[in-house]
Each structure stands twice: as structure tokens, then as C-alpha cells.
Design a protein around this motif. Structure first.
Motif, PDB file in Angstrom:
ATOM      1  N   LEU A 192       0.857  -1.183   0.000  1.00  0.00           N
ATOM      2  CA  LEU A 192       0.000   0.000   0.000  1.00  0.00           C
ATOM      3  C   LEU A 192       0.892   1.231   0.000  1.00  0.00           C
ATOM      4  CD1 LEU A 192      -2.522  -1.101   2.769  1.00  0.00           C
ATOM      5  CD2 LEU A 192      -2.897  -1.156   0.292  1.00  0.00           C
ATOM      6  N   ASN A 193       0.585   2.169  -0.880  1.00  0.00           N
ATOM      7  CA  ASN A 193       1.308   3.430  -0.922  1.00  0.00           C
ATOM      8  C   ASN A 193       0.526   4.461  -0.111  1.00  0.00           C
ATOM      9  OD1 ASN A 193       3.324   2.408  -2.668  1.00  0.00           O
ATOM     10  ND2 ASN A 193       1.938   2.668  -4.388  1.00  0.00           N
ATOM     11  N   LEU A 194       1.235   5.216   0.693  1.00  0.00           N
ATOM     12  CA  LEU A 194       0.624   6.217   1.563  1.00  0.00           C
ATOM     13  C   LEU A 194       1.063   7.596   1.104  1.00  0.00           C
ATOM     14  CD1 LEU A 194       1.486   4.424   4.936  1.00  0.00           C
ATOM     15  CD2 LEU A 194      -0.582   4.152   3.535  1.00  0.00           C
ATOM     16  N   ARG A 195       0.101   8.467   0.838  1.00  0.00           N
ATOM     17  CA  ARG A 195       0.386   9.822   0.355  1.00  0.00           C
ATOM     18  C   ARG A 195      -0.214  10.818   1.324  1.00  0.00           C
ATOM     19  NH1 ARG A 195       1.644  14.385  -1.000  1.00  0.00           N
ATOM     20  NH2 ARG A 195       1.787  15.135  -3.139  1.00  0.00           N
ATOM     21  N   CYS A 196       0.625  11.683   1.866  1.00  0.00           N
ATOM     22  CA  CYS A 196       0.186  12.680   2.831  1.00  0.00           C
ATOM     23  C   CYS A 196      -0.540  13.814   2.101  1.00  0.00           C
ATOM     24  CB  CYS A 196       1.386  13.219   3.592  1.00  0.00           C
ATOM     25  SG  CYS A 196       0.952  14.263   4.988  1.00  0.00           S
ATOM     26  N   VAL A 197      -1.728  14.147   2.588  1.00  0.00           N
ATOM     27  CA  VAL A 197      -2.507  15.263   2.051  1.00  0.00           C
ATOM     28  C   VAL A 197      -2.989  16.115   3.223  1.00  0.00           C
ATOM     29  CG1 VAL A 197      -3.244  14.081  -0.054  1.00  0.00           C
ATOM     30  CG2 VAL A 197      -4.635  13.889   2.004  1.00  0.00           C
ATOM     31  N   GLU A 198      -3.196  17.402   2.965  1.00  0.00           N
ATOM     32  CA  GLU A 198      -3.581  18.330   4.035  1.00  0.00           C
ATOM     33  C   GLU A 198      -5.011  18.147   4.505  1.00  0.00           C
ATOM     34  OE1 GLU A 198      -2.639  22.406   3.304  1.00  0.00           O
ATOM     35  OE2 GLU A 198      -0.619  21.919   2.627  1.00  0.00           O
ATOM     36  N   GLN A 199      -5.897  17.723   3.611  1.00  0.00           N
ATOM     37  CA  GLN A 199      -7.294  17.529   3.999  1.00  0.00           C
ATOM     38  C   GLN A 199      -7.838  16.301   3.286  1.00  0.00           C
ATOM     39  OE1 GLN A 199      -8.897  21.292   2.794  1.00  0.00           O
ATOM     40  NE2 GLN A 199      -9.511  20.548   0.805  1.00  0.00           N
ATOM     41  N   SER A 200      -8.908  15.764   3.802  1.00  0.00           N
ATOM     42  CA  SER A 200      -9.520  14.571   3.225  1.00  0.00           C
ATOM     43  C   SER A 200      -9.917  14.832   1.777  1.00  0.00           C
ATOM     44  CB  SER A 200     -10.747  14.178   4.049  1.00  0.00           C
ATOM     45  OG  SER A 200     -11.330  13.017   3.519  1.00  0.00           O
ATOM     46  N   VAL A 201      -9.664  13.850   0.921  1.00  0.00           N
ATOM     47  CA  VAL A 201     -10.003  14.006  -0.497  1.00  0.00           C
ATOM     48  C   VAL A 201     -11.381  13.446  -0.815  1.00  0.00           C
ATOM     49  CG1 VAL A 201      -7.604  14.052  -1.257  1.00  0.00           C
ATOM     50  CG2 VAL A 201      -8.826  11.870  -1.146  1.00  0.00           C
ATOM     51  N   ILE A 202     -12.033  12.862   0.180  1.00  0.00           N
ATOM     52  CA  ILE A 202     -13.376  12.325  -0.024  1.00  0.00           C
ATOM     53  C   ILE A 202     -14.232  12.663   1.193  1.00  0.00           C
ATOM     54  CG2 ILE A 202     -12.860  10.050   0.906  1.00  0.00           C
ATOM     55  CD1 ILE A 202     -14.703   8.953  -1.367  1.00  0.00           C
ATOM     56  N   ASP A 203     -15.475  12.949   0.941  1.00  0.00           N
ATOM     57  CA  ASP A 203     -16.401  13.262   2.012  1.00  0.00           C
ATOM     58  C   ASP A 203     -16.584  12.026   2.895  1.00  0.00           C
ATOM     59  OD1 ASP A 203     -18.502  14.502   3.519  1.00  0.00           O
ATOM     60  OD2 ASP A 203     -19.956  13.498   2.221  1.00  0.00           O
ATOM     61  N   PRO A 204     -16.265  12.122   4.197  1.00  0.00           N
ATOM     62  CA  PRO A 204     -16.356  10.962   5.090  1.00  0.00           C
ATOM     63  C   PRO A 204     -17.770  10.383   5.200  1.00  0.00           C
ATOM     64  CG  PRO A 204     -15.238  12.789   6.187  1.00  0.00           C
ATOM     65  CD  PRO A 204     -15.743  13.290   4.872  1.00  0.00           C
ATOM     66  N   VAL A 205     -18.786  11.221   5.143  1.00  0.00           N
ATOM     67  CA  VAL A 205     -20.163  10.729   5.232  1.00  0.00           C
ATOM     68  C   VAL A 205     -20.492   9.895   3.991  1.00  0.00           C
ATOM     69  CG1 VAL A 205     -22.592  11.416   5.336  1.00  0.00           C
ATOM     70  CG2 VAL A 205     -20.887  12.642   6.711  1.00  0.00           C
ATOM     71  N   LEU A 206     -20.107  10.396   2.813  1.00  0.00           N
ATOM     72  CA  LEU A 206     -20.318   9.657   1.571  1.00  0.00           C
ATOM     73  C   LEU A 206     -19.544   8.342   1.588  1.00  0.00           C
ATOM     74  CD1 LEU A 206     -21.390   9.488  -1.370  1.00  0.00           C
ATOM     75  CD2 LEU A 206     -19.295  10.685  -2.040  1.00  0.00           C
ATOM     76  N   ARG A 207     -18.287   8.377   2.008  1.00  0.00           N
ATOM     77  CA  ARG A 207     -17.455   7.169   2.072  1.00  0.00           C
ATOM     78  C   ARG A 207     -18.111   6.098   2.923  1.00  0.00           C
ATOM     79  NH1 ARG A 207     -12.650   8.814   4.647  1.00  0.00           N
ATOM     80  NH2 ARG A 207     -13.942   8.713   6.484  1.00  0.00           N
ATOM     81  N   ASP A 208     -18.598   6.479   4.099  1.00  0.00           N
ATOM     82  CA  ASP A 208     -19.208   5.497   4.997  1.00  0.00           C
ATOM     83  C   ASP A 208     -20.559   5.004   4.463  1.00  0.00           C
ATOM     84  OD1 ASP A 208     -17.009   5.865   6.590  1.00  0.00           O
ATOM     85  OD2 ASP A 208     -18.097   6.823   8.231  1.00  0.00           O
TER      86      ASP A 208
END
Length: 139
Positions: free
Chosen positions: A61-77
Motif C-alpha cells: 500500500l502506498n501512503l500519500r500525505c494530504v492536508e485535507q480529506s479528499v473524499i467526504d467521510p459521510v459519503l465514504r461510509d
């Protein structure tokens, strides 16, 4: 090479896939994968690190640091939007992996479940909210 279905392929074989997970911090994410899920850190890159790779057996798994979430957490769940799917070969292995992660204190989005299509699977939520599916045959 054209995009048509009739195109002739060279016979090259794709050996693996390496999903990229977006995380808030490389160190914290690597620590989670190593201490909780039994991965090893293959490398970290940058000063301070903004990219890394973790591996366990044949999975990377590749891990990429980002400043903010790239996907809406409510939508993801709500839609169970998976960041990666990792598989094992047998029903015994998926049960053992579930018990290993449970003992390590992993956060489950879905506990071990037998699916109608003949798989057994569970979903782990990493500290950044990424949903990781672990699956194997039900029998």
C-alpha cells in the motif's frame, strides 16, 4: 496500440497492484499499519516524509500525505467506498486475520461476515478513515 477490443496484446502479465491511500501523517499511518496490521515499512520519502509504502506478504500500500480529506467521510461510509481490497487464499486464513486484527485493537467498519457470493470478509477503518476490505473464500 488502439483501444479496440480486437487489439493484440503482448502477453505481458500484471503482477500486482499498489493502491494509494491518502493520509494526514506518514509516521502515524506507518505506525498503524506496522503495529496494528502487521505490515512493514518498505520506505518513506521526503523531509519531512510525505510518501511511504507499507507491505505485508504480497500486499503493498502506498501512503500519500494530504492536508485535507479528499473524499467526504459521510459519503465514504454511506456508500462503503473502499480504499483497497486485500485477499487471502482460504477461509481459515480470513478467520485468523480477523482474530489477529481484533486482538491488535483494529477498528472495524464491518466485522467478519459471510457474503451471498461465497466470500467471507471484513472491513478495517484506518486512522484516516480509509476503508480496507480483507476477503477470502467462505469455505
Amino acid at each position: 496500440m488502439s483501444g479496440s477490443a480486437d487489439a493484440k496484446f503482448s502477453g505481458a502479465v500484471i503482477m500486482a497492484a499498489e493502491p494509494q491511500l491518502f493520509v494526514a501523517g506518514i509516521k502515524a499511518s506507518c505506525d498503524f499499519f506496522v503495529k496494528t496490521l502487521g505490515f512493514t515499512t518498505v520506505f518513506t520519502y521526503g523531509e519531512p516524509p510525505f510518501y511511504a509504502q507499507v507491505a505485508r506478504d504480497g500486499a503493498r500500500l502506498n501512503l500519500r500525505c494530504v492536508e485535507q480529506s479528499v473524499i467526504d467521510p459521510v459519503l465514504r461510509d454511506r456508500e462503503e467506498l473502499l480504499s483497497a481490497s486485500l485477499t487471502v487464499a482460504s477461509a481459515e486464513e480470513i478467520e485468523l486475520l480477523f482474530l489477529e486484527f481484533q486482538a491488535a485493537g483494529a477498528t472495524f467498519f464491518q466485522t467478519l461476515k459471510r457474503e451471498p457470493w461465497g466470500a467471507s470478509d471484513f472491513i478495517i477503518r484506518d486512522p484516516d478513515g480509509n476503508l480496507l476490505l480483507f476477503a477470502g473464500p467462505a469455505e
